[in-house]
Enzyme design. Structure first.
Site, PDB file in Angstrom:
ATOM      1  N   LYS A   9      -8.309  10.118  -4.355  1.00 48.18           N
ATOM      2  CA  LYS A   9      -7.665  10.454  -3.082  1.00 48.18           C
ATOM      3  C   LYS A   9      -7.716  11.963  -2.787  1.00 48.18           C
ATOM      4  O   LYS A   9      -8.006  12.771  -3.679  1.00 48.18           O
ATOM      5  CB  LYS A   9      -6.220   9.945  -3.114  1.00 48.18           C
ATOM      6  CG  LYS A   9      -6.110   8.422  -3.233  1.00 48.18           C
ATOM      7  CD  LYS A   9      -4.657   7.959  -3.110  1.00 48.18           C
ATOM      8  CE  LYS A   9      -4.563   6.447  -3.195  1.00 48.18           C
ATOM      9  NZ  LYS A   9      -3.179   5.970  -2.947  1.00 48.18           N
ATOM     10  N   TYR A  49      -6.129   0.335   4.988  1.00 46.58           N
ATOM     11  CA  TYR A  49      -4.779  -0.044   4.514  1.00 46.58           C
ATOM     12  C   TYR A  49      -4.077  -1.017   5.471  1.00 46.58           C
ATOM     13  O   TYR A  49      -2.856  -1.053   5.509  1.00 46.58           O
ATOM     14  CB  TYR A  49      -3.927   1.209   4.320  1.00 46.58           C
ATOM     15  CG  TYR A  49      -4.174   1.922   3.005  1.00 46.58           C
ATOM     16  CD1 TYR A  49      -3.908   1.312   1.783  1.00 46.58           C
ATOM     17  CD2 TYR A  49      -4.656   3.234   2.983  1.00 46.58           C
ATOM     18  CE1 TYR A  49      -4.117   1.970   0.582  1.00 46.58           C
ATOM     19  CE2 TYR A  49      -4.868   3.901   1.773  1.00 46.58           C
ATOM     20  CZ  TYR A  49      -4.597   3.256   0.578  1.00 46.58           C
ATOM     21  OH  TYR A  49      -4.785   3.912  -0.620  1.00 46.58           O
ATOM     22  N   THR A  91       1.909   2.851  -9.753  1.00 45.67           N
ATOM     23  CA  THR A  91       1.792   3.478  -8.422  1.00 45.67           C
ATOM     24  C   THR A  91       2.616   4.752  -8.325  1.00 45.67           C
ATOM     25  O   THR A  91       2.153   5.770  -7.820  1.00 45.67           O
ATOM     26  CB  THR A  91       2.260   2.488  -7.331  1.00 45.67           C
ATOM     27  OG1 THR A  91       1.495   1.283  -7.464  1.00 45.67           O
ATOM     28  CG2 THR A  91       2.074   3.050  -5.943  1.00 45.67           C
ATOM     29  N   ASN A 112      -0.799   9.896  -4.907  1.00 45.91           N
ATOM     30  CA  ASN A 112      -0.859   9.404  -6.282  1.00 45.91           C
ATOM     31  C   ASN A 112      -2.278   9.363  -6.860  1.00 45.91           C
ATOM     32  O   ASN A 112      -2.590   8.540  -7.707  1.00 45.91           O
ATOM     33  CB  ASN A 112      -0.142   8.042  -6.394  1.00 45.91           C
ATOM     34  CG  ASN A 112      -0.806   6.965  -5.560  1.00 45.91           C
ATOM     35  OD1 ASN A 112      -1.715   7.254  -4.785  1.00 45.91           O
ATOM     36  ND2 ASN A 112      -0.364   5.730  -5.721  1.00 45.91           N
ATOM     37  N   HIS A 115      -6.714   5.168  -6.049  1.00 44.21           N
ATOM     38  CA  HIS A 115      -6.445   3.800  -5.598  1.00 44.21           C
ATOM     39  C   HIS A 115      -7.354   2.856  -6.362  1.00 44.21           C
ATOM     40  O   HIS A 115      -8.493   3.207  -6.682  1.00 44.21           O
ATOM     41  CB  HIS A 115      -6.733   3.654  -4.091  1.00 44.21           C
ATOM     42  CG  HIS A 115      -6.781   2.220  -3.649  1.00 44.21           C
ATOM     43  ND1 HIS A 115      -5.645   1.514  -3.337  1.00 44.21           N
ATOM     44  CD2 HIS A 115      -7.816   1.348  -3.533  1.00 44.21           C
ATOM     45  CE1 HIS A 115      -5.989   0.263  -3.031  1.00 44.21           C
ATOM     46  NE2 HIS A 115      -7.307   0.144  -3.138  1.00 44.21           N
ATOM     47  N   GLU A 126     -12.316  -4.519   0.089  1.00 41.42           N
ATOM     48  CA  GLU A 126     -12.350  -3.055  -0.036  1.00 41.42           C
ATOM     49  C   GLU A 126     -13.762  -2.532  -0.336  1.00 41.42           C
ATOM     50  O   GLU A 126     -14.173  -1.501   0.198  1.00 41.42           O
ATOM     51  CB  GLU A 126     -11.364  -2.609  -1.117  1.00 41.42           C
ATOM     52  CG  GLU A 126      -9.910  -2.879  -0.694  1.00 41.42           C
ATOM     53  CD  GLU A 126      -8.894  -2.485  -1.755  1.00 41.42           C
ATOM     54  OE1 GLU A 126      -9.298  -2.097  -2.871  1.00 41.42           O
ATOM     55  OE2 GLU A 126      -7.691  -2.567  -1.459  1.00 41.42           O
TER      56      GLU A 126
HETATM   57  P1  CMP Z   1      -2.412   2.577  -3.395  1.00 46.26           P
HETATM   58  O1  CMP Z   1      -2.654   2.010  -4.745  1.00 46.26           O
HETATM   59  O2  CMP Z   1      -3.546   3.244  -2.703  1.00 46.26           O
HETATM   60  O3  CMP Z   1      -1.840   1.414  -2.432  1.00 46.26           O
HETATM   61  C1  CMP Z   1      -1.036   1.684  -1.321  1.00 46.26           C
HETATM   62  C2  CMP Z   1      -0.587   3.098  -1.276  1.00 46.26           C
HETATM   63  O4  CMP Z   1       0.566   3.321  -0.490  1.00 46.26           O
HETATM   64  C3  CMP Z   1      -0.149   3.556  -2.671  1.00 46.26           C
HETATM   65  O5  CMP Z   1      -1.229   3.667  -3.527  1.00 46.26           O
HETATM   66  C4  CMP Z   1       0.563   4.837  -2.334  1.00 46.26           C
HETATM   67  O6  CMP Z   1      -0.330   5.906  -2.042  1.00 46.26           O
HETATM   68  C5  CMP Z   1       1.274   4.420  -1.039  1.00 46.26           C
HETATM   69  N1  CMP Z   1       2.646   3.966  -1.290  1.00 46.26           N
HETATM   70  C6  CMP Z   1       3.058   2.871  -1.924  1.00 46.26           C
HETATM   71  N2  CMP Z   1       4.402   2.770  -1.929  1.00 46.26           N
HETATM   72  C7  CMP Z   1       4.849   3.837  -1.261  1.00 46.26           C
HETATM   73  C8  CMP Z   1       6.129   4.300  -0.904  1.00 46.26           C
HETATM   74  N3  CMP Z   1       7.239   3.639  -1.244  1.00 46.26           N
HETATM   75  N4  CMP Z   1       6.213   5.439  -0.200  1.00 46.26           N
HETATM   76  C9  CMP Z   1       5.112   6.111   0.165  1.00 46.26           C
HETATM   77  N5  CMP Z   1       3.848   5.707  -0.132  1.00 46.26           N
HETATM   78  C10 CMP Z   1       3.722   4.596  -0.844  1.00 46.26           C
END
Ligand code: CMP
Length: 137
Positions: A9, A49, A91, A112, A115, A126
């Protein structure tokens, strides 16, 4: 053999840790079947998303995912989906196990670092979102 979609990311690309992250996949037996660096528009991030469209973090997440370049990859190997998720960690980096990518590089639950697809059906969607069959080797 299984395939999964992996994204490094914008936060991790900015930190210049692309190589470190990729080497963790390779050291754990995953092979890069396709890879490219791209910069998504907000609309492209929203499409990727789309399953999260009703979540409160959808707008902020798609702003973040379109704020800079990302590296997208197809990873291939035995149990690639589960293995990738194990290497990434939880996550929320606050809950991620020591030695995982998110523990070492993620800033918070949204920024984070990586993905990874969570199931075979999402992996198929995806991978197809970013790569044609001719680009997966
Ligand atoms: P990802 O694995 O890419 O899948 C969905 C993404 O949404 C996740 O990683 C985070 O980047 C984001 N995400 C998931 N939960 C939250 C949350 N509670 N608040 C903000 N971002 C979130």
């Amino acid at each position: 053999m299984e395939r999964t979609l992996s994204i490094i990311k914008p936060d991790a690309v900015k930190k210049n840790v692309v190589g470190e992250i990729i080497s963790r996949f390779e050291k754990n037996g995953l092979r890069i079947a396709a890879m490219k660096k791209i910069w998504m528009t907000k609309e492209e991030a929203k499409g990727f998303y789309i399953v999260h469209k009703d979540r409160p973090f959808y707008d902020s997440l798609t702003d973040f995912m379109s704020e800079g370049p990302i590296v997208v990859m197809v990873l291939e190997g035995e149990n690639a989906i589960a293995k990738n998720r194990e290497i990434m960690g939880a996550t929320n980096p606050a809950n991620a196990a020591p030695g995982t990518i998110r523990k070492d590089f993620a800033e918070n639950i949204e920024r984070n670092a990586v993905h990874g697809s969570d199931a075979p059906e999402t992996a198929a969607f995806e991978i197809g979102y970013f790569f044609s069959s001719l680009e997966i080797l």
